[in-house]
Design a protein around this motif. Structure first.
Motif, mmCIF file in Angstrom:
data_model
loop_
_atom_site.group_PDB
_atom_site.id
_atom_site.type_symbol
_atom_site.label_atom_id
_atom_site.label_comp_id
_atom_site.label_asym_id
_atom_site.label_seq_id
_atom_site.Cartn_x
_atom_site.Cartn_y
_atom_site.Cartn_z
ATOM 1 N N ALA A 28 -45.649 -0.686 -48.911
ATOM 2 C CA ALA A 28 -46.060 -1.596 -50.634
ATOM 3 C C ALA A 28 -46.158 -0.101 -51.923
ATOM 4 N N THR A 29 -46.896 0.686 -51.437
ATOM 5 C CA THR A 29 -47.305 1.281 -52.206
ATOM 6 C C THR A 29 -45.624 2.022 -53.701
ATOM 7 N N TYR A 30 -45.304 2.818 -52.521
ATOM 8 C CA TYR A 30 -43.601 2.874 -52.841
ATOM 9 C C TYR A 30 -42.698 2.022 -53.062
ATOM 10 N N LEU A 31 -42.728 1.154 -52.945
ATOM 11 C CA LEU A 31 -41.901 -0.130 -53.532
ATOM 12 C C LEU A 31 -42.400 -0.536 -55.045
ATOM 13 N N LEU A 32 -43.658 -0.730 -55.021
ATOM 14 C CA LEU A 32 -44.198 -0.907 -56.826
ATOM 15 C C LEU A 32 -44.292 0.450 -57.465
ATOM 16 N N ALA A 33 -44.285 1.719 -57.082
ATOM 17 C CA ALA A 33 -44.166 2.802 -57.668
ATOM 18 C C ALA A 33 -43.000 2.733 -57.879
ATOM 19 N N SER A 34 -41.705 2.683 -57.489
ATOM 20 C CA SER A 34 -40.369 2.259 -58.009
ATOM 21 C C SER A 34 -39.918 0.569 -58.513
#
Length: 133
Positions: A28-34
């Motif tokens: 979820a963190t990487y998805l929101l960051a991307s």
């Protein structure tokens, strides 16, 4: 004489449930960051329909015109009279310009902007369309 150990050694266990929780948190963190790194530097426009081959991965300079005839070159707002100078300053080595004009944009404004880009050194003008499908 053999002495008994007071404590039995236990084999270590890796708990899988907390590991899954951590992996979902990282996902979820990487998805929101991307999603936050997406470039949204074009005007909101409604593209005309059509069929064409996909564009190669190296993106050329973008000339955007919305339905109120506001013009952006490479994400920077410019007046129609300044399109040629803006294109000349930002033109890449491949000398291609993507023209993303709204379906309701004035034909005269789109034509004048394309001619200004061509006079500024654009070798190819690529028209953006919405893929029918």
């Amino acid at each position: 004489m053999k002495l008994k150990r007071a404590r039995r050694s236990r084999r270590g266990r890796i708990e899988i449930i907390p590991m899954i929780d951590v992996m979902f948190f990282l996902l979820a963190t990487y998805l929101l960051a991307s999603l936050s790194m997406q470039r949204l530097d074009a005007l909101p426009i409604a593209l005309p329909d059509g069929k064409t081959a996909p564009l190669p991965s190296a993106a050329p300079l973008t000339l955007s015109i919305d339905r109120q005839d506001h013009i952006e070159v490479g994400g920077h707002a410019v007046a129609l009279a300044d399109v040629g100078n803006a294109v000349r300053q930002q033109l890449h080595d491949d000398r291609k310009v993507i023209v993303a004009a709204d379906d309701k944009a004035t034909q005269g404004t789109v034509t004048r902007a394309m001619l200004a880009a061509q006079n500024a050194g654009a070798r190819a003008l690529l028209i953006v369309i919405r893929h029918e499908g």
